[in-house]
Motif scaffolding. Structure first.
Motif, PDB file in Angstrom:
ATOM      1  N   PHE A 262      35.716  47.909  50.581  1.00  0.00           N
ATOM      2  CA  PHE A 262      36.159  46.628  51.144  1.00  0.00           C
ATOM      3  C   PHE A 262      37.607  46.354  50.722  1.00  0.00           C
ATOM      4  N   PRO A 263      38.553  47.100  51.279  1.00  0.00           N
ATOM      5  CA  PRO A 263      39.954  46.984  50.840  1.00  0.00           C
ATOM      6  C   PRO A 263      40.565  45.610  51.090  1.00  0.00           C
ATOM      7  N   ALA A 264      40.050  44.847  52.035  1.00  0.00           N
ATOM      8  CA  ALA A 264      40.615  43.530  52.343  1.00  0.00           C
ATOM      9  C   ALA A 264      40.047  42.416  51.459  1.00  0.00           C
ATOM     10  N   HIS A 265      39.002  42.715  50.695  1.00  0.00           N
ATOM     11  CA  HIS A 265      38.402  41.676  49.853  1.00  0.00           C
ATOM     12  C   HIS A 265      39.349  41.333  48.709  1.00  0.00           C
ATOM     13  N   PRO A 266      39.507  40.040  48.382  1.00  0.00           N
ATOM     14  CA  PRO A 266      40.469  39.658  47.329  1.00  0.00           C
ATOM     15  C   PRO A 266      40.082  40.094  45.926  1.00  0.00           C
TER      16      PRO A 266
ATOM     17  N   GLU B 168      34.784  34.810  46.097  1.00  0.00           N
ATOM     18  CA  GLU B 168      34.398  35.087  47.482  1.00  0.00           C
ATOM     19  C   GLU B 168      33.392  36.233  47.493  1.00  0.00           C
TER      20      GLU B 168
ATOM     21  N   ARG C 295      36.953  48.584  46.029  1.00  0.00           N
ATOM     22  CA  ARG C 295      38.201  48.531  46.800  1.00  0.00           C
ATOM     23  C   ARG C 295      38.197  49.549  47.932  1.00  0.00           C
TER      24      ARG C 295
END
Length: 391
Positions: A162-166, A263, A159
């Motif tokens: 890659f904070p935007a990764h779901p 994803e 996180r």
């Protein structure tokens, strides 16, 4: 000497730590649990992971402690075989078969290989700075040339990078696992499929049987008596499933919802931080490759970082090293995650017509091509470690 800090003392973290130490790195593994209590019951360690374990010097030890069974394959709930192969065929094709052992035993082997004195238990990581190689913990700060995020499916390191990764999503199935004394039962190594349900059986060393089961349930479902639920679902399946469940200790049955990375991440690194195992590519268990891919990660990461092990601490690891690691791992693991999810979807079928067509197709394909089960896994099981890391 270059320094690495590994966050997470599971299979992936210990494999990465052991591989890096063999390349000359000074490595510390941080684990927040006060003691190592391996989650799960049993593991299948396939040919690709055995080759990776050879690189860190424990492949033969794992083969020695594990069990190998003659025939294994896929069955219907009534026991009829849909497709199967043998250990001898797999060994001839890949130079190794699939061995079986408890997760606890594998963890002991990896801890010995890594060096228990370098494992810091009861240490919670509070922050990671990928640009500075700084790891903040409740016991103080650590500087590192390389930080390895091996903190599992709910990875805080992922996180941060890659904070935007779901992140992982629910697969729609829940899984039960347990260990049961064999008790004189005949144990065929197999996985059996029903209508949306799966039951697997593996014999481990010491006459202990590892079983796992899955069913389609809403996320978060909890039962007061998990063994009773298993008997309700699988009590009329082929032998020895009902007897195994009756012999199981209800208090020792583990159940958890299955999540996976639908994803893929764009990379497995940022700055001086790399991700391994479930932190990078959580997958459903249908291919039996979760732990295997985590072990591969550790060996490949050490291969690409190994060229810089002799650098004095304080010098950042060249970005190209971790970019090469990502290039070697992202595409391969994304394909395996997807293949495992495809099998999961097939196993979730409930409609009787769809289930009948699925089973007929598997059985017919196996008759037309007896080695179908192995050929379909060529890309996965045929993997070899990087060229310089030969056995």
């Amino acid at each position: 000497m270059a320094r690495a800090v590994v966050i997470g003392g599971g299979v992936g973290g210990l494999a990465a730590g052991a591989a890096l130490r063999r390349k000359g790195w000074e490595v510390t593994v941080l684990e927040r649990a006060p003691v190592i209590e391996p989650v799960g019951s049993g593991l299948a360690i396939a040919a690709n992971a055995l080759k990776a374990l050879d690189v860190i010097g424990v492949g033969d030890r794992v083969r020695e402690l594990a069990t190998v069974e003659g025939r294994f394959g896929l069955r219907r709930s009534d026991g009829r075989w849909l497709t199967h192969t043998t250990e001898a065929v797999a060994d001839a094709k890949y130079g190794d078969s699939v061995v079986l052992m408890s997760r606890a035993t594998l963890m002991e082997v990896l801890m010995d290989a890594f060096g228990r004195e370098h494992l810091h238990l009861g240490t919670t990581v509070t922050e990671v700075d990928p640009d500075k190689g700084l790891v903040r913990t409740d016991a103080g700060d650590l500087d590192a040339d390389l930080v390895v995020g091996a903190d599992g499916i709910n990875s805080a390191v992922r996180r941060t990078l890659f904070p935007a990764h779901p992140g992982p999503v629910y697969s729609g199935v829940t899984a039960w696992r347990g260990l049961v004394p064999r008790g004189g039962l005949e144990i065929p190594r197999s996985e059996s499929w029903g209508r949306g349900t799966v039951f697997g059986i593996h014999l481990l060393a010491g006459d202990v049987v590892y079983f796992y089961a899955t069913d389609v349930l809403p996320a978060g479902t909890v039962h007061a008596d998990e063994r009773a639920e298993l008997l309700r679902r699988f009590g009329d399946w082929h032998d020895p499933i009902p007897a195994l469940l009756r012999a199981a200790d209800p208090a020792r049955i583990i159940r958890n919802d299955v999540h996976y990375n639908a994803e893929p991440l764009p990379a497995f690194h940022r700055g001086s931080v790399a991700l391994v195992g479930d932190a990078a590519h959580a997958m459903t268990p249908n291919l039996g490759q979760g732990a295997c891919q985590a072990i591969e990660d550790g060996v490949v990461l050490a291969h690409h970082a190994g060229h810089h092990a002799g650098h004095a601490s304080g010098g950042a690891l060249p970005g190209g090293a971790l970019a090469a690691y990502s290039a070697a791992r992202v595409e391969r693991t994304a394909k395996i995650v997807q293949r495992s999810w495809t099998l999961c979807r097939m196993s979730k079928l409930r409609n009787p017509l769809a289930v009948g067509l699925r089973d007929f197709g598997l059985s017919a394909a196996a008759r037309l091509s007896p080695d179908l089960m192995l050929r379909s896994m060529d890309e996965v099981l045929g993997w070899r470690p990087p060229a310089e890391a030969g056995r």
